[in-house]
Write a protein that holds these residues in place. Structure first.
Motif, PDB file in Angstrom:
ATOM      1  N   PRO A 164       1.001  -0.827   0.058  1.00  0.00           N
ATOM      2  CA  PRO A 164       0.020  -0.115   0.403  1.00  0.00           C
ATOM      3  C   PRO A 164       0.689   1.430   0.261  1.00  0.00           C
ATOM      4  O   PRO A 164       2.303   1.199   0.013  1.00  0.00           O
ATOM      5  N   GLY A 165       0.141   2.812  -0.386  1.00  0.00           N
ATOM      6  CA  GLY A 165       0.389   3.757   0.421  1.00  0.00           C
ATOM      7  C   GLY A 165       1.172   3.989  -1.067  1.00  0.00           C
ATOM      8  O   GLY A 165       1.268   3.532  -2.063  1.00  0.00           O
ATOM      9  N   ASP A 166       1.983   5.495  -0.991  1.00  0.00           N
ATOM     10  CA  ASP A 166       2.574   5.825  -2.236  1.00  0.00           C
ATOM     11  C   ASP A 166       4.106   6.293  -1.427  1.00  0.00           C
ATOM     12  O   ASP A 166       4.317   7.213  -1.526  1.00  0.00           O
ATOM     13  N   ASN A 167       4.971   5.038  -1.844  1.00  0.00           N
ATOM     14  CA  ASN A 167       6.219   5.260  -1.408  1.00  0.00           C
ATOM     15  C   ASN A 167       7.215   4.143  -2.312  1.00  0.00           C
ATOM     16  O   ASN A 167       6.363   3.167  -3.874  1.00  0.00           O
ATOM     17  N   ALA A 168       7.794   4.812  -2.462  1.00  0.00           N
ATOM     18  CA  ALA A 168       9.096   3.066  -2.980  1.00  0.00           C
ATOM     19  C   ALA A 168       8.672   1.976  -3.197  1.00  0.00           C
ATOM     20  O   ALA A 168       9.132   1.027  -4.440  1.00  0.00           O
ATOM     21  N   MET A 169       8.588   1.625  -2.706  1.00  0.00           N
ATOM     22  CA  MET A 169       8.264   0.024  -2.623  1.00  0.00           C
ATOM     23  C   MET A 169       6.497  -0.047  -2.723  1.00  0.00           C
ATOM     24  O   MET A 169       6.490  -1.637  -2.801  1.00  0.00           O
ATOM     25  N   SER A 170       5.527   1.002  -2.506  1.00  0.00           N
ATOM     26  CA  SER A 170       4.643   0.375  -3.180  1.00  0.00           C
ATOM     27  C   SER A 170       3.829   0.258  -4.369  1.00  0.00           C
ATOM     28  O   SER A 170       4.577   0.140  -5.786  1.00  0.00           O
ATOM     29  N   GLY A 171       2.867  -0.842  -5.006  1.00  0.00           N
ATOM     30  CA  GLY A 171       2.637  -0.808  -5.861  1.00  0.00           C
ATOM     31  C   GLY A 171       2.418  -2.515  -5.810  1.00  0.00           C
ATOM     32  O   GLY A 171       1.723  -3.142  -4.984  1.00  0.00           O
ATOM     33  N   ALA A 207       3.133   7.215   7.967  1.00  0.00           N
ATOM     34  CA  ALA A 207       4.573   7.205   8.476  1.00  0.00           C
ATOM     35  C   ALA A 207       5.117   5.810   7.571  1.00  0.00           C
ATOM     36  O   ALA A 207       6.479   5.720   7.733  1.00  0.00           O
ATOM     37  N   PHE A 208       4.479   4.998   7.126  1.00  0.00           N
ATOM     38  CA  PHE A 208       4.636   3.578   6.253  1.00  0.00           C
ATOM     39  C   PHE A 208       5.192   4.353   5.211  1.00  0.00           C
ATOM     40  O   PHE A 208       6.250   4.702   4.765  1.00  0.00           O
ATOM     41  N   ASP A 209       4.501   5.394   4.425  1.00  0.00           N
ATOM     42  CA  ASP A 209       5.259   6.082   3.413  1.00  0.00           C
ATOM     43  C   ASP A 209       6.656   6.382   3.491  1.00  0.00           C
ATOM     44  O   ASP A 209       7.075   7.262   2.684  1.00  0.00           O
ATOM     45  N   ALA A 210       6.083   8.080   4.612  1.00  0.00           N
ATOM     46  CA  ALA A 210       7.793   8.994   5.076  1.00  0.00           C
ATOM     47  C   ALA A 210       8.891   7.571   5.573  1.00  0.00           C
ATOM     48  O   ALA A 210      10.059   8.024   5.257  1.00  0.00           O
ATOM     49  N   PHE A 211       8.492   6.206   5.319  1.00  0.00           N
ATOM     50  CA  PHE A 211       9.794   5.592   6.491  1.00  0.00           C
ATOM     51  C   PHE A 211      10.631   5.119   4.715  1.00  0.00           C
ATOM     52  O   PHE A 211      11.222   5.369   4.632  1.00  0.00           O
ATOM     53  N   TRP A 212       9.786   4.751   3.837  1.00  0.00           N
ATOM     54  CA  TRP A 212      10.124   4.252   2.627  1.00  0.00           C
ATOM     55  C   TRP A 212      10.251   5.617   1.564  1.00  0.00           C
ATOM     56  O   TRP A 212      10.975   4.958   0.432  1.00  0.00           O
ATOM     57  N   GLY A 213      10.117   6.398   2.213  1.00  0.00           N
ATOM     58  CA  GLY A 213       9.764   7.640   0.617  1.00  0.00           C
ATOM     59  C   GLY A 213       9.689   6.824  -0.679  1.00  0.00           C
ATOM     60  O   GLY A 213       8.979   6.411  -0.498  1.00  0.00           O
ATOM     61  N   THR A 214      10.078   7.882  -1.624  1.00  0.00           N
ATOM     62  CA  THR A 214       9.550   8.062  -2.709  1.00  0.00           C
ATOM     63  C   THR A 214      10.902   7.905  -3.621  1.00  0.00           C
ATOM     64  O   THR A 214      12.134   7.945  -3.480  1.00  0.00           O
TER      65      THR A 214
END
Length: 132
Positions: free
Chosen positions: A38-45, A125-132
């Motif tokens: 989930p989310g909008d981060n480097a691991m999302s998708g 917090a999950f998005d902030a941790f993994w970044g973009t």
């Protein structure tokens, strides 16, 4: 009465993942397995295919310099090919840390994992941790 096979599979998979044993994890997944992050981060998708899932896991371990731990709290199943695992995710990445409850919803066919839907306690917090 023993543990349901779907719960046992997920428990073994979580243990292998936590130990960084991706070879064992790979044997528990179908070739076309998908992991939805989930989310909008480097691991999302939608990581489609066992190899893409394993690449995701390798990247997570590399990005956290091996600090990522997933402590399994419970596994539940419906006896119809679905299981839920609730865990605590802890990791450090650069100057950031994460410590939150997460969960995975597994679809299991023929004794193998075909689909993983991940949920997190705090998406921001999950998005902030993994970044973009």
């Amino acid at each position: 009465m023993g543990e349901h096979p779907d719960s046992a599979l997920v428990r073994r998979g979580c243990t292998a993942f936590s130990q960084g044993d991706l070879e064992t994890v790979s044997t528990m997944m179908t070739a076309d397995a998908v992991h939805h992050v989930p989310g909008d981060n480097a691991m999302s998708g939608h990581h489609k295919g066992r190899d893409a899932c394993l690449d995701l896991y390798r990247t997570m371990f590399e990005e956290t310099a091996g600090t990522m731990r997933v402590d399994l709290e419970t596994v539940m199943c419906d006896g119809r090919g679905h299981a839920m695992a609730v865990h605590r995710l802890r990791a450090e990445r650069g100057n950031r840390g994460i410590d939150m409850k997460t969960g995975n919803f597994f679809t299991i066919v023929g004794g193998k994992i075909t689909d993983i839907d991940e949920c997190v306690e705090d998406i921001d917090a999950f998005d902030a941790f993994w970044g973009t």
